[in-house]
Scaffold this motif. Structure first.
Motif, PDB file in Angstrom:
ATOM      1  N   VAL A  99       0.856  -1.192   0.000  1.00 59.82           N
ATOM      2  CA  VAL A  99       0.000   0.000   0.000  1.00 59.82           C
ATOM      3  C   VAL A  99       0.892   1.241   0.000  1.00 59.82           C
ATOM      4  O   VAL A  99       1.648   1.470   0.937  1.00 59.82           O
ATOM      5  CB  VAL A  99      -0.947   0.043   1.228  1.00 59.82           C
ATOM      6  N   ALA A 100       0.763   2.013  -1.085  1.00 58.35           N
ATOM      7  CA  ALA A 100       1.463   3.294  -1.183  1.00 58.35           C
ATOM      8  C   ALA A 100       0.413   4.398  -1.142  1.00 58.35           C
ATOM      9  O   ALA A 100      -0.695   4.235  -1.659  1.00 58.35           O
ATOM     10  CB  ALA A 100       2.255   3.372  -2.485  1.00 58.35           C
ATOM     11  N   VAL A 101       0.767   5.518  -0.520  1.00 57.54           N
ATOM     12  CA  VAL A 101      -0.156   6.640  -0.381  1.00 57.54           C
ATOM     13  C   VAL A 101       0.498   7.875  -0.986  1.00 57.54           C
ATOM     14  O   VAL A 101       1.636   8.211  -0.661  1.00 57.54           O
ATOM     15  CB  VAL A 101      -0.513   6.890   1.103  1.00 57.54           C
ATOM     16  N   ASP A 102      -0.251   8.541  -1.882  1.00 58.02           N
ATOM     17  CA  ASP A 102       0.214   9.762  -2.533  1.00 58.02           C
ATOM     18  C   ASP A 102      -0.596  10.934  -1.983  1.00 58.02           C
ATOM     19  O   ASP A 102      -1.783  11.062  -2.260  1.00 58.02           O
ATOM     20  CB  ASP A 102       0.047   9.643  -4.043  1.00 58.02           C
ATOM     21  N   PHE A 103       0.066  11.779  -1.180  1.00 56.76           N
ATOM     22  CA  PHE A 103      -0.560  12.973  -0.608  1.00 56.76           C
ATOM     23  C   PHE A 103      -0.494  14.095  -1.640  1.00 56.76           C
ATOM     24  O   PHE A 103       0.594  14.579  -1.946  1.00 56.76           O
ATOM     25  CB  PHE A 103       0.211  13.436   0.628  1.00 56.76           C
ATOM     26  N   GLY A 104      -1.627  14.509  -2.176  1.00 53.70           N
ATOM     27  CA  GLY A 104      -1.632  15.588  -3.163  1.00 53.70           C
ATOM     28  C   GLY A 104      -1.295  15.057  -4.538  1.00 53.70           C
ATOM     29  O   GLY A 104      -0.278  15.420  -5.118  1.00 53.70           O
ATOM     30  N   CYS A 105      -2.149  14.206  -5.066  1.00 56.64           N
ATOM     31  CA  CYS A 105      -1.826  13.461  -6.293  1.00 56.64           C
ATOM     32  C   CYS A 105      -1.797  14.308  -7.553  1.00 56.64           C
ATOM     33  O   CYS A 105      -1.199  13.911  -8.548  1.00 56.64           O
ATOM     34  CB  CYS A 105      -2.793  12.298  -6.471  1.00 56.64           C
ATOM     35  N   LEU A 111      -1.604  -1.670  -3.909  1.00 56.94           N
ATOM     36  CA  LEU A 111      -2.564  -0.611  -4.145  1.00 56.94           C
ATOM     37  C   LEU A 111      -1.919   0.753  -3.928  1.00 56.94           C
ATOM     38  O   LEU A 111      -1.106   0.922  -3.017  1.00 56.94           O
ATOM     39  CB  LEU A 111      -3.703  -0.808  -3.136  1.00 56.94           C
ATOM     40  N   VAL A 112      -2.319   1.738  -4.738  1.00 57.70           N
ATOM     41  CA  VAL A 112      -1.909   3.119  -4.522  1.00 57.70           C
ATOM     42  C   VAL A 112      -3.157   3.922  -4.176  1.00 57.70           C
ATOM     43  O   VAL A 112      -4.121   3.953  -4.942  1.00 57.70           O
ATOM     44  CB  VAL A 112      -1.212   3.745  -5.749  1.00 57.70           C
ATOM     45  N   LEU A 113      -3.130   4.525  -3.003  1.00 58.10           N
ATOM     46  CA  LEU A 113      -4.212   5.385  -2.535  1.00 58.10           C
ATOM     47  C   LEU A 113      -3.773   6.828  -2.746  1.00 58.10           C
ATOM     48  O   LEU A 113      -2.753   7.253  -2.194  1.00 58.10           O
ATOM     49  CB  LEU A 113      -4.510   5.120  -1.061  1.00 58.10           C
ATOM     50  N   ALA A 114      -4.526   7.546  -3.571  1.00 51.82           N
ATOM     51  CA  ALA A 114      -4.155   8.906  -3.942  1.00 51.82           C
ATOM     52  C   ALA A 114      -5.172   9.887  -3.376  1.00 51.82           C
ATOM     53  O   ALA A 114      -6.382   9.654  -3.473  1.00 51.82           O
ATOM     54  CB  ALA A 114      -4.101   9.023  -5.464  1.00 51.82           C
ATOM     55  N   PHE A 115      -4.682  10.970  -2.792  1.00 55.12           N
ATOM     56  CA  PHE A 115      -5.549  11.975  -2.184  1.00 55.12           C
ATOM     57  C   PHE A 115      -5.235  13.355  -2.737  1.00 55.12           C
ATOM     58  O   PHE A 115      -4.075  13.690  -2.966  1.00 55.12           O
ATOM     59  CB  PHE A 115      -5.342  12.009  -0.659  1.00 55.12           C
ATOM     60  N   ALA A 162      -8.367   6.923  -6.083  1.00 56.03           N
ATOM     61  CA  ALA A 162      -8.157   8.350  -5.853  1.00 56.03           C
ATOM     62  C   ALA A 162      -9.360   8.908  -5.098  1.00 56.03           C
ATOM     63  O   ALA A 162     -10.505   8.638  -5.462  1.00 56.03           O
ATOM     64  CB  ALA A 162      -7.968   9.071  -7.182  1.00 56.03           C
ATOM     65  N   SER A 163      -9.082   9.690  -4.047  1.00 53.74           N
ATOM     66  CA  SER A 163     -10.142  10.228  -3.197  1.00 53.74           C
ATOM     67  C   SER A 163      -9.919  11.707  -2.934  1.00 53.74           C
ATOM     68  O   SER A 163      -8.777  12.146  -2.746  1.00 53.74           O
ATOM     69  CB  SER A 163     -10.165   9.503  -1.847  1.00 53.74           C
ATOM     70  N   GLN A 164     -11.023  12.430  -2.876  1.00 58.99           N
ATOM     71  CA  GLN A 164     -10.966  13.845  -2.570  1.00 58.99           C
ATOM     72  C   GLN A 164     -11.087  14.036  -1.065  1.00 58.99           C
ATOM     73  O   GLN A 164     -11.988  13.487  -0.436  1.00 58.99           O
ATOM     74  CB  GLN A 164     -12.106  14.572  -3.296  1.00 58.99           C
ATOM     75  N   CYS A 165     -10.128  14.735  -0.475  1.00 56.54           N
ATOM     76  CA  CYS A 165     -10.223  15.108   0.937  1.00 56.54           C
ATOM     77  C   CYS A 165      -9.198  16.184   1.245  1.00 56.54           C
ATOM     78  O   CYS A 165      -8.209  16.337   0.531  1.00 56.54           O
ATOM     79  CB  CYS A 165     -10.047  13.898   1.862  1.00 56.54           C
TER      80      CYS A 165
END
Length: 187
Positions: free
Chosen positions: A28-34, A50-54, A78-81
């Motif tokens: 699981v990788a997370v991209d802050f500010g994709c 999985l890549v979780l993009a915000f 990809a999620s908006q928050c």
């Protein structure tokens, strides 16, 4: 954000991620500010997980998700928050790689490093990339708010990351980067 075609000239995403030790075994990788999905998609093409993009901008979230679909990826969400204010909403210790790329000039940079620390598993890696403090860069935030590598490392240390053996990596043409690691818990 500059135009997407100009943005693409500032990086070689695959090389940046290689230099910042993203590996195929990442779950699981997370991209802050994709943003446009530049690093989200490159990461998703490299890892098995999985890549979780915000992003705060719904247009950027949509662009990132569409870009992933265009290239045939199914491992991007990809999620908006507003993760600067509200965090990501992810469970603690749920990721093994996080990306804070070109974002630590935000209002609360230590809050971003704190959220990355919270979501990373012990031993997880935080990859940081930012614009060099060089007036010759063609874009980027104002020089007076661009953090230097030492500042970013200090924010990481302050929330518990191990940066003792960290070296600053040159990411041409306009950026630097480094890795910080969430300390393993004592048994």
């Amino acid at each position: 954000m500059p135009d997407e075609s100009l943005w693409a000239t500032f990086f070689t995403p695959v090389e940046v991620l290689r230099s910042l030790s993203l590996n195929a075994m990442t779950e699981v990788a997370v991209d802050f500010g994709c943003g446009y999905g530049t690093f989200t998609v490159a990461a998703a093409q490299k890892i098995r997980g999985l890549v979780l993009a915000f992003d705060i901008d719904p247009q950027m979230v949509s662009r990132t998700q569409n870009y992933a679909v265009e290239v045939g990826l199914t491992n991007v969400i990809a999620s908006q928050c507003d993760f600067v204010v509200d965090g990501t909403g992810l469970p603690a210790d749920s990721a093994d790689y996080a990306m804070l790329f070109n974002i630590l000039h935000a209002e609360h940079p230590e809050g971003l490093t704190r959220e990355a620390y919270r979501i990373l598993q012990p031993g997880g890696a935080l990859a940081v990339m930012h614009w060099r403090c060089d007036p010759n860069t063609p874009r980027g935030p104002s020089l007076d708010i661009r953090p230097r590598p030492e500042q970013c490392m200090e924010w990481c240390r302050n929330v518990g990351f191990d940066v003792a053996s960290t070296i600053v990596i040159d990411l041409p043409p306009y950026h630097y980067g480094f890795l910080a690691v969430k300390k393993e818990r004592n048994p």
